[in-house]
Design a protein around this motif. Structure first.
Motif, PDB file in Angstrom:
ATOM      1  N   GLY A  85      33.247  48.166 -20.773  1.00  6.24           N
ATOM      2  CA  GLY A  85      31.808  48.023 -20.275  1.00  6.24           C
ATOM      3  C   GLY A  85      31.202  47.690 -21.509  1.00  6.24           C
ATOM      4  N   GLY A  86      29.839  47.180 -21.355  1.00  4.61           N
ATOM      5  CA  GLY A  86      29.096  46.643 -22.409  1.00  4.61           C
ATOM      6  C   GLY A  86      28.109  45.366 -21.665  1.00  4.61           C
ATOM      7  N   THR A  87      27.775  44.617 -22.688  1.00  5.02           N
ATOM      8  CA  THR A  87      26.986  43.471 -22.321  1.00  5.02           C
ATOM      9  C   THR A  87      27.556  42.131 -22.994  1.00  5.02           C
ATOM     10  OG1 THR A  87      25.012  44.651 -22.199  1.00  5.02           O
ATOM     11  CG2 THR A  87      24.596  42.388 -22.637  1.00  5.02           C
ATOM     12  N   MET A  88      27.703  41.158 -22.339  1.00  4.15           N
ATOM     13  CA  MET A  88      28.047  39.764 -22.654  1.00  4.15           C
ATOM     14  C   MET A  88      27.112  38.752 -22.362  1.00  4.15           C
ATOM     15  SD  MET A  88      30.931  38.049 -23.536  1.00  4.15           S
ATOM     16  CE  MET A  88      32.479  38.877 -22.921  1.00  4.15           C
ATOM     17  N   GLU A  89      26.554  37.762 -23.439  1.00  6.18           N
ATOM     18  CA  GLU A  89      25.795  36.739 -23.388  1.00  6.18           C
ATOM     19  C   GLU A  89      26.381  35.633 -23.409  1.00  6.18           C
ATOM     20  OE1 GLU A  89      22.547  37.416 -25.780  1.00  6.18           O
ATOM     21  OE2 GLU A  89      22.134  39.424 -25.111  1.00  6.18           O
ATOM     22  N   MET A  90      26.223  34.590 -22.615  1.00  8.84           N
ATOM     23  CA  MET A  90      27.051  33.213 -22.685  1.00  8.84           C
ATOM     24  C   MET A  90      26.112  31.983 -22.367  1.00  8.84           C
ATOM     25  SD  MET A  90      30.121  34.706 -20.411  1.00  8.84           S
ATOM     26  CE  MET A  90      29.020  35.800 -19.470  1.00  8.84           C
ATOM     27  N   THR A  91      25.882  31.122 -23.557  1.00  9.33           N
ATOM     28  CA  THR A  91      25.267  29.941 -23.277  1.00  9.33           C
ATOM     29  C   THR A  91      26.135  28.782 -23.483  1.00  9.33           C
ATOM     30  OG1 THR A  91      24.650  30.003 -25.551  1.00  9.33           O
ATOM     31  CG2 THR A  91      23.049  31.073 -24.264  1.00  9.33           C
ATOM     32  N   GLY A  92      25.689  27.804 -22.494  1.00 11.01           N
ATOM     33  CA  GLY A  92      26.498  26.318 -22.895  1.00 11.01           C
ATOM     34  C   GLY A  92      26.321  25.642 -21.489  1.00 11.01           C
ATOM     35  N   VAL A  93      27.688  25.113 -21.421  1.00 11.78           N
ATOM     36  CA  VAL A  93      27.921  23.915 -20.327  1.00 11.78           C
ATOM     37  C   VAL A  93      28.821  24.375 -19.435  1.00 11.78           C
ATOM     38  CG1 VAL A  93      28.511  21.497 -19.762  1.00 11.78           C
ATOM     39  CG2 VAL A  93      26.829  22.105 -21.528  1.00 11.78           C
ATOM     40  N   GLN A  94      28.774  24.458 -18.114  1.00  8.91           N
ATOM     41  CA  GLN A  94      29.719  24.820 -17.008  1.00  8.91           C
ATOM     42  C   GLN A  94      30.083  23.602 -15.976  1.00  8.91           C
ATOM     43  OE1 GLN A  94      28.352  28.118 -14.475  1.00  8.91           O
ATOM     44  NE2 GLN A  94      29.956  28.101 -13.220  1.00  8.91           N
ATOM     45  N   GLY A  95      31.386  23.512 -15.795  1.00  8.73           N
ATOM     46  CA  GLY A  95      31.621  22.341 -14.767  1.00  8.73           C
ATOM     47  C   GLY A  95      32.344  22.971 -13.695  1.00  8.73           C
ATOM     48  N   TRP A  96      32.322  22.287 -12.485  1.00  3.23           N
ATOM     49  CA  TRP A  96      33.249  22.692 -11.468  1.00  3.23           C
ATOM     50  C   TRP A  96      33.486  21.540 -10.635  1.00  3.23           C
ATOM     51  CZ3 TRP A  96      28.213  23.917 -12.741  1.00  3.23           C
ATOM     52  CH2 TRP A  96      27.114  23.315 -11.776  1.00  3.23           C
ATOM     53  N   ASN A  97      34.842  21.347  -9.861  1.00  4.16           N
ATOM     54  CA  ASN A  97      35.235  20.458  -9.317  1.00  4.16           C
ATOM     55  C   ASN A  97      35.319  19.090 -10.229  1.00  4.16           C
ATOM     56  OD1 ASN A  97      35.583  21.918  -6.935  1.00  4.16           O
ATOM     57  ND2 ASN A  97      33.534  21.591  -6.138  1.00  4.16           N
ATOM     58  N   PRO A  98      36.231  19.202 -11.284  1.00  2.83           N
ATOM     59  CA  PRO A  98      37.264  20.081 -11.551  1.00  2.83           C
ATOM     60  C   PRO A  98      36.427  21.234 -12.543  1.00  2.83           C
ATOM     61  CG  PRO A  98      37.293  18.322 -13.038  1.00  2.83           C
ATOM     62  CD  PRO A  98      36.303  17.762 -12.004  1.00  2.83           C
ATOM     63  N   GLY A  99      37.020  22.243 -12.678  1.00  5.31           N
ATOM     64  CA  GLY A  99      36.564  23.304 -13.425  1.00  5.31           C
ATOM     65  C   GLY A  99      36.399  22.996 -15.307  1.00  5.31           C
ATOM     66  N   ALA A 100      35.325  23.322 -15.803  1.00  2.00           N
ATOM     67  CA  ALA A 100      35.325  23.168 -17.237  1.00  2.00           C
ATOM     68  C   ALA A 100      34.253  23.878 -17.922  1.00  2.00           C
ATOM     69  CB  ALA A 100      34.947  21.507 -17.600  1.00  2.00           C
ATOM     70  N   MET A 101      34.418  24.281 -19.137  1.00  2.00           N
ATOM     71  CA  MET A 101      33.277  24.743 -19.767  1.00  2.00           C
ATOM     72  C   MET A 101      33.198  24.764 -21.303  1.00  2.00           C
ATOM     73  SD  MET A 101      34.608  28.813 -18.800  1.00  2.00           S
ATOM     74  CE  MET A 101      36.157  29.293 -19.230  1.00  2.00           C
ATOM     75  N   ASP A 102      31.884  24.868 -21.815  1.00  2.00           N
ATOM     76  CA  ASP A 102      31.883  24.909 -23.359  1.00  2.00           C
ATOM     77  C   ASP A 102      30.823  25.977 -23.358  1.00  2.00           C
ATOM     78  OD1 ASP A 102      31.062  24.556 -25.800  1.00  2.00           O
ATOM     79  OD2 ASP A 102      31.375  22.432 -25.877  1.00  2.00           O
ATOM     80  N   ILE A 103      31.310  27.044 -23.988  1.00  2.00           N
ATOM     81  CA  ILE A 103      30.508  28.472 -23.727  1.00  2.00           C
ATOM     82  C   ILE A 103      30.620  29.155 -25.100  1.00  2.00           C
ATOM     83  CG2 ILE A 103      30.218  30.714 -22.650  1.00  2.00           C
ATOM     84  CD1 ILE A 103      29.483  28.639 -20.784  1.00  2.00           C
ATOM     85  N   THR A 104      29.416  29.443 -25.544  1.00  2.00           N
ATOM     86  CA  THR A 104      29.412  30.584 -26.846  1.00  2.00           C
ATOM     87  C   THR A 104      29.033  31.833 -26.112  1.00  2.00           C
ATOM     88  OG1 THR A 104      28.673  28.716 -28.318  1.00  2.00           O
ATOM     89  CG2 THR A 104      28.010  31.027 -28.793  1.00  2.00           C
ATOM     90  N   MET A 105      29.962  32.838 -26.534  1.00  2.00           N
ATOM     91  CA  MET A 105      29.753  34.216 -25.943  1.00  2.00           C
ATOM     92  C   MET A 105      29.494  35.307 -27.203  1.00  2.00           C
ATOM     93  SD  MET A 105      33.063  34.209 -23.708  1.00  2.00           S
ATOM     94  CE  MET A 105      34.161  33.552 -24.993  1.00  2.00           C
ATOM     95  N   LYS A 106      28.967  36.458 -27.040  1.00  2.00           N
ATOM     96  CA  LYS A 106      28.355  37.265 -27.951  1.00  2.00           C
ATOM     97  C   LYS A 106      27.934  38.239 -27.099  1.00  2.00           C
ATOM     98  CE  LYS A 106      23.657  36.139 -28.446  1.00  2.00           C
ATOM     99  NZ  LYS A 106      22.350  35.839 -29.428  1.00  2.00           N
ATOM    100  N   GLY A 107      28.108  39.755 -27.842  1.00  2.00           N
ATOM    101  CA  GLY A 107      27.732  40.880 -27.299  1.00  2.00           C
ATOM    102  C   GLY A 107      28.795  42.287 -27.426  1.00  2.00           C
ATOM    103  N   SER A 108      28.501  43.284 -26.838  1.00  2.64           N
ATOM    104  CA  SER A 108      29.349  44.355 -27.178  1.00  2.64           C
ATOM    105  C   SER A 108      30.446  44.544 -26.490  1.00  2.64           C
ATOM    106  CB  SER A 108      28.351  45.511 -26.878  1.00  2.64           C
ATOM    107  OG  SER A 108      27.951  45.631 -25.216  1.00  2.64           O
ATOM    108  N   MET A 109      30.402  43.673 -25.313  1.00  2.00           N
ATOM    109  CA  MET A 109      31.728  43.800 -24.514  1.00  2.00           C
ATOM    110  C   MET A 109      32.933  43.049 -25.285  1.00  2.00           C
ATOM    111  SD  MET A 109      32.250  42.264 -20.688  1.00  2.00           S
ATOM    112  CE  MET A 109      30.770  43.112 -19.990  1.00  2.00           C
ATOM    113  N   MET A 110      32.431  41.897 -26.170  1.00  2.00           N
ATOM    114  CA  MET A 110      33.516  41.272 -26.878  1.00  2.00           C
ATOM    115  C   MET A 110      33.951  42.097 -28.226  1.00  2.00           C
ATOM    116  SD  MET A 110      33.895  38.431 -25.300  1.00  2.00           S
ATOM    117  CE  MET A 110      34.655  37.386 -26.541  1.00  2.00           C
TER     118      MET A 110
END
Length: 304
Positions: A85-110
């Protein structure tokens, strides 16, 4: 970040992804906290008919599906009573069909339970290959190779190393809209501003069983035993269903998606804000010379 924290966050997010099938959240008051305060109207708002609402959401589904990518800012909050449990914050780029992502994550969940965890971490996924930015200190230890590479096509062992994190983050917003169309009480709430953009607010609810029946692509991945176990676990935490909301801008794209899931141990919150749909939000893998293949390294150590 240590593997314990990585898998802790991954397992938590995967549980939400499987249960909800969508990315978004609700703040517990009909979602109005999630949106910016509505601008004062000079006349009574025009509430759309159910037929008009269905037409808007279906058109948004078609446009979002065709766009294939967008910039995203996502927040996930899990009750502390839930493992991970906790919080996760993510910002960046998300792609679908095909799936892709470029995400920066932070927060207590990590970071919870891992004193060596960095304050934030960047992760890229392209063609089922995940790359994790190891940071300047680790780069020096790895002969200048900044990115840890993990080929998810390599098998279940590689997927287990991520704790299912890639499946949780790589949600398809067009499929989320398709799922919302299945809500028996889909309705138009009114006009509101989200991040300074004028949008129309829609909401609907689905029971957990309705979600599984509607979201056949995800539920088909479950065996009979897995489905029964999932339903039992959902009943155990007291989840009856969830509220789904979307704000659609004048161009017909969702600018915010929201889901709130009330359980016996608290409320699971997910929210995703989208901008810059289309090619502007492309994802590129790091240069091969800057990557460190984790699977090869483990093989060299005899799998330890």
């Amino acid at each position: 970040m240590g593997m314990t924290a990585w898998k802790r966050a991954g397992v938590s997010l995967t549980a939400v992804a499987v249960i909800a099938g969508v990315a978004g959240c609700q703040d517990g008051d009909g979602g109005r906290k999630a949106a910016d305060a509505p601008a004062k109207a000079t006349a009574e708002p025009q509430i759309q008919t159910h037929a008009a609402v269905t037409k808007v959401i279906r058109a948004a589904y078609e446009k979002t599906s065709a766009a294939k990518s967008a910039k995203v800012r996502m927040t996930i909050t899990m009750p502390e009573a839930v493992d991970g449990g906790g919080t996760m914050e993510m910002t960046g780029v998300q792609g679908w069909n095909p799936g892709a992502m470029d995400i920066t994550m932070k927060g207590s969940m990590m970071t919870a339970g891992d004193p060596d965890a960095p304050e934030q971490m960047r992760m890229i996924m392209v063609d089922d290959v995940m790359y994790v930015d190891m940071g300047a200190e680790k780069t020096a230890e790895l002969d200048g190779k900044r990115w840890m590479k993990l080929d998810l096509k390599g098998g279940q062992a590689q997927k287990e190393l991520t704790g299912g994190l890639e499946n949780s983050l790589n949600q398809d917003p067009s499929q989320q809209l398709a799922l919302l169309l299945e809500s028996p009480n889909l309705k138009h709430v009114g006009a509101e501003k989200v991040n300074g953009v004028q949008a129309q607010h829609y909401k609907g609810t689905l029971s957990f069983e309705q979600m599984l029946d509607s979201n056949k692509e995800k539920s088909a991945l479950l065996s009979k035993e897995e489905r029964e176990k999932l339903v039992a676990n959902v009943e155990k935490v007291g989840l009856k269903g969830y509220d789904t909301e979307v704000w659609v801008d004048a161009a017909g794209y969702p600018v915010r998606m929201v889901v709130g899931m009330e359980t016996g141990v608290g409320t699971m919150h997910m929210k995703a804000d989208y901008t810059d749909y289309g090619p502007k939000a492309a994802v590129q893998a790091p240069p091969a010379k800057d990557t460190y293949d984790l699977a090869e390294a483990l093989a060299g150590l005899g799998g330890s």
